[in-house]
Design a protein around this motif. Structure first.
Motif, PDB file in Angstrom:
ATOM      1  N   GLY A 101     -16.459  -9.931   6.755  1.00 49.57           N
ATOM      2  CA  GLY A 101     -17.245  -8.779   6.309  1.00 49.57           C
ATOM      3  C   GLY A 101     -17.204  -8.601   4.804  1.00 49.57           C
ATOM      4  O   GLY A 101     -18.152  -8.094   4.202  1.00 49.57           O
ATOM      5  N   LEU A 102     -16.092  -9.023   4.167  1.00 45.36           N
ATOM      6  CA  LEU A 102     -15.992  -8.920   2.711  1.00 45.36           C
ATOM      7  C   LEU A 102     -17.023  -9.801   2.014  1.00 45.36           C
ATOM      8  O   LEU A 102     -17.372  -9.565   0.859  1.00 45.36           O
ATOM      9  CB  LEU A 102     -14.591  -9.312   2.243  1.00 45.36           C
ATOM     10  CG  LEU A 102     -13.453  -8.366   2.638  1.00 45.36           C
ATOM     11  CD1 LEU A 102     -12.125  -8.927   2.157  1.00 45.36           C
ATOM     12  CD2 LEU A 102     -13.681  -6.975   2.072  1.00 45.36           C
ATOM     13  N   ALA A 158      -9.571  -9.504  -6.722  1.00 49.60           N
ATOM     14  CA  ALA A 158     -10.417 -10.314  -7.608  1.00 49.60           C
ATOM     15  C   ALA A 158     -11.861 -10.381  -7.100  1.00 49.60           C
ATOM     16  O   ALA A 158     -12.649 -11.189  -7.592  1.00 49.60           O
ATOM     17  CB  ALA A 158      -9.846 -11.724  -7.724  1.00 49.60           C
ATOM     18  N   HIS A 159     -12.212  -9.537  -6.154  1.00 48.97           N
ATOM     19  CA  HIS A 159     -13.568  -9.553  -5.580  1.00 48.97           C
ATOM     20  C   HIS A 159     -14.575  -9.114  -6.637  1.00 48.97           C
ATOM     21  O   HIS A 159     -14.301  -8.230  -7.454  1.00 48.97           O
ATOM     22  CB  HIS A 159     -13.627  -8.605  -4.375  1.00 48.97           C
ATOM     23  CG  HIS A 159     -14.789  -8.847  -3.478  1.00 48.97           C
ATOM     24  ND1 HIS A 159     -16.069  -8.425  -3.776  1.00 48.97           N
ATOM     25  CD2 HIS A 159     -14.874  -9.467  -2.275  1.00 48.97           C
ATOM     26  CE1 HIS A 159     -16.882  -8.772  -2.797  1.00 48.97           C
ATOM     27  NE2 HIS A 159     -16.186  -9.407  -1.871  1.00 48.97           N
ATOM     28  N   PRO A 160     -15.765  -9.703  -6.650  1.00 43.54           N
ATOM     29  CA  PRO A 160     -16.775  -9.315  -7.644  1.00 43.54           C
ATOM     30  C   PRO A 160     -17.308  -7.894  -7.478  1.00 43.54           C
ATOM     31  O   PRO A 160     -17.836  -7.318  -8.433  1.00 43.54           O
ATOM     32  CB  PRO A 160     -17.900 -10.345  -7.439  1.00 43.54           C
ATOM     33  CG  PRO A 160     -17.686 -10.895  -6.055  1.00 43.54           C
ATOM     34  CD  PRO A 160     -16.204 -10.858  -5.843  1.00 43.54           C
ATOM     35  N   ASP A 161     -17.165  -7.325  -6.289  1.00 41.53           N
ATOM     36  CA  ASP A 161     -17.640  -5.961  -6.046  1.00 41.53           C
ATOM     37  C   ASP A 161     -16.552  -4.978  -6.487  1.00 41.53           C
ATOM     38  O   ASP A 161     -15.454  -4.963  -5.928  1.00 41.53           O
ATOM     39  CB  ASP A 161     -17.940  -5.777  -4.553  1.00 41.53           C
ATOM     40  CG  ASP A 161     -18.555  -4.416  -4.240  1.00 41.53           C
ATOM     41  OD1 ASP A 161     -18.439  -3.501  -5.072  1.00 41.53           O
ATOM     42  OD2 ASP A 161     -19.144  -4.286  -3.154  1.00 41.53           O
ATOM     43  N   GLY A 187     -11.527  -1.714  -5.830  1.00 47.71           N
ATOM     44  CA  GLY A 187     -10.881  -0.402  -5.858  1.00 47.71           C
ATOM     45  C   GLY A 187     -10.231  -0.052  -4.533  1.00 47.71           C
ATOM     46  O   GLY A 187      -9.072   0.399  -4.495  1.00 47.71           O
ATOM     47  N   GLN A 188     -10.959  -0.260  -3.431  1.00 48.28           N
ATOM     48  CA  GLN A 188     -10.397   0.064  -2.121  1.00 48.28           C
ATOM     49  C   GLN A 188      -9.222  -0.847  -1.791  1.00 48.28           C
ATOM     50  O   GLN A 188      -8.247  -0.419  -1.172  1.00 48.28           O
ATOM     51  CB  GLN A 188     -11.484  -0.056  -1.045  1.00 48.28           C
ATOM     52  CG  GLN A 188     -12.562   1.007  -1.130  1.00 48.28           C
ATOM     53  CD  GLN A 188     -12.004   2.405  -0.950  1.00 48.28           C
ATOM     54  OE1 GLN A 188     -11.068   2.630  -0.181  1.00 48.28           O
ATOM     55  NE2 GLN A 188     -12.570   3.368  -1.662  1.00 48.28           N
ATOM     56  N   ALA A 189      -9.301  -2.108  -2.223  1.00 47.33           N
ATOM     57  CA  ALA A 189      -8.186  -3.021  -2.004  1.00 47.33           C
ATOM     58  C   ALA A 189      -6.962  -2.561  -2.790  1.00 47.33           C
ATOM     59  O   ALA A 189      -5.830  -2.619  -2.298  1.00 47.33           O
ATOM     60  CB  ALA A 189      -8.583  -4.440  -2.411  1.00 47.33           C
ATOM     61  N   ALA A 190      -7.190  -2.097  -4.016  1.00 42.59           N
ATOM     62  CA  ALA A 190      -6.064  -1.621  -4.841  1.00 42.59           C
ATOM     63  C   ALA A 190      -5.413  -0.399  -4.213  1.00 42.59           C
ATOM     64  O   ALA A 190      -4.180  -0.283  -4.180  1.00 42.59           O
ATOM     65  CB  ALA A 190      -6.567  -1.289  -6.242  1.00 42.59           C
ATOM     66  N   LEU A 191      -6.222   0.528  -3.695  1.00 45.25           N
ATOM     67  CA  LEU A 191      -5.653   1.710  -3.042  1.00 45.25           C
ATOM     68  C   LEU A 191      -4.844   1.314  -1.811  1.00 45.25           C
ATOM     69  O   LEU A 191      -3.743   1.835  -1.582  1.00 45.25           O
ATOM     70  CB  LEU A 191      -6.768   2.673  -2.657  1.00 45.25           C
ATOM     71  CG  LEU A 191      -7.494   3.392  -3.806  1.00 45.25           C
ATOM     72  CD1 LEU A 191      -8.693   4.170  -3.280  1.00 45.25           C
ATOM     73  CD2 LEU A 191      -6.535   4.323  -4.543  1.00 45.25           C
ATOM     74  N   GLY A 192      -5.403   0.409  -1.015  1.00 49.54           N
ATOM     75  CA  GLY A 192      -4.693  -0.020   0.182  1.00 49.54           C
ATOM     76  C   GLY A 192      -3.416  -0.770  -0.139  1.00 49.54           C
ATOM     77  O   GLY A 192      -2.366  -0.532   0.467  1.00 49.54           O
TER      78      GLY A 192
END
Length: 332
Positions: free
Chosen positions: A181-182, A214-217, A222-227
């Protein structure tokens, strides 16, 4: 040619030939002296035409129109047949997908199969309430692929939360499917995928969140960093500081940085990252203010010294925030 011979040569039963005659599709051109139906060469060709059109999926009524209506448009017929064929294929693919999900769940008996079918139907309901109840009541053996698909496609906030909770309860397989999905071309799907990953307890999910930094989106990052930060991942700090500067979920990012800084060994590093961004001189005053607010929640001498310097900042909002933070710490 009599009806029995026509049936043998055409492969159409005598009973079906009589049915065609009752509908007016075929009318034998003659009768024998004994009164038996007699088919001409033209009649037999018409029978073959009927069978050919039936093989395309036409109803007998449509076949009658095609053969007898001078104004019949073949192109419209073909277009309609193509549309119906696509719809049938879509239904069959959906059925195949559903069966695959049930099979993947490893049903031990009919009760498991029926339970999986009921869940899949409920997750596909147009009612948000029905979908939410299905998610909340989903068993731990629920088909993972079905839950992931539901998570990635859900637009209702409450239902989405229930689905993420249900997905976190089931066995493995979820992280790998969410990783797909990513890579979606739809931004909303990517965001749903990373939010679901952030709530999965698996080590595999943690690794995927780290990769997503490191995702381009930027939303995914941001959501990955929060998680990741919520799991104690210090490697999320740079992305969290970026969120504070950008003003994107900056309050959540600040709270996550503060939680990470509760580890004495991490507090000075986080304070240093915020101070470095302040020194770099963000172009907009609001960004400097947000960085100061984030710094105010970081314990330790490094943050306190920086706040002391910021009390003399030219930006009154920054100076006031720094002064207030130091007051709360009992420094001033």
């Amino acid at each position: 040619m009599l009806i029995g011979e026509v049936a043998r040569r055409s492969g159409v039963s005598a009973r079906m030939l009589r049915h065609y005659e009752s509908l007016g599709l075929v009318r034998p051109t003659g009768r024998t002296h004994a009164g038996y139906r007699e088919y001409s060469g033209a009649d037999i060709r018409r029978i073959f035409h009927i069978e050919s059109l039936r093989s395309l999926g036409l109803s007998l009524r449509e076949i009658g129109r095609a053969l007898d209506d001078p104004g019949f448009a073949p192109a419209e017929l073909v277009d309609d047949l193509m549309r119906r064929t696509r719809e049938r294929i879509a239904r069959e693919r959906e059925l195949l997908t559903r069966l695959g999900r049930i099979d993947a769940a490893g049903p031990a008996g009919w009760e498991d199969v029926l339970q999986a079918v009921a869940l899949l139907r409920a997750l596909g309901s147009e009612s948000a309430g029905t979908r939410q109840r299905a998610a909340l009541s989903a068993p731990e053996e629920a088909p993972v692929a079905a839950l992931v698909e539901a998570v990635l496609g859900e637009t209702d906030t409450n239902v989405a939360g229930a689905l993420r909770w249900a997905l976190a309860r089931v066995g493995g397989g979820g992280p790998a499917l969410l990783a797909e999905g990513l890579g979606s071309s739809a931004a909303a799907v990517r965001e749903r995928a990373v939010r679901a990953l952030a709530e999965l307890p698996h080590d595999e999910a943690t690794a995927l969140l780290r990769e997503a930094l490191a995702h381009p989106d930027p939303v995914v990052r941001g959501q990955a960093a929060l998680g990741l930060g919520g799991r104690g991942g210090a490697d999320a700090v740079p992305a969290l500081v970026d969120m504070v500067v950008a003003g994107t979920h900056d309050v959540d990012a600040g709270d996550t940085l503060s939680a990470l800084a509760s580890d004495p060994g991490a507090a000075d590093r986080i304070a240093g990252a915020l101070i470095a961004r302040l020194a770099a001189g963000p172009a907009q005053a609001p960004a400097r203010h947000r960085l100061t607010q984030a710094l105010a929640d970081i314990p330790g001498a490094t943050a306190a010294d920086a706040l002391t310097r910021l009390t003399r900042d030219e930006d009154r909002a920054v100076a006031f925030t720094a002064t207030y933070a130091l007051t709360l710490r009992g420094v001033r």
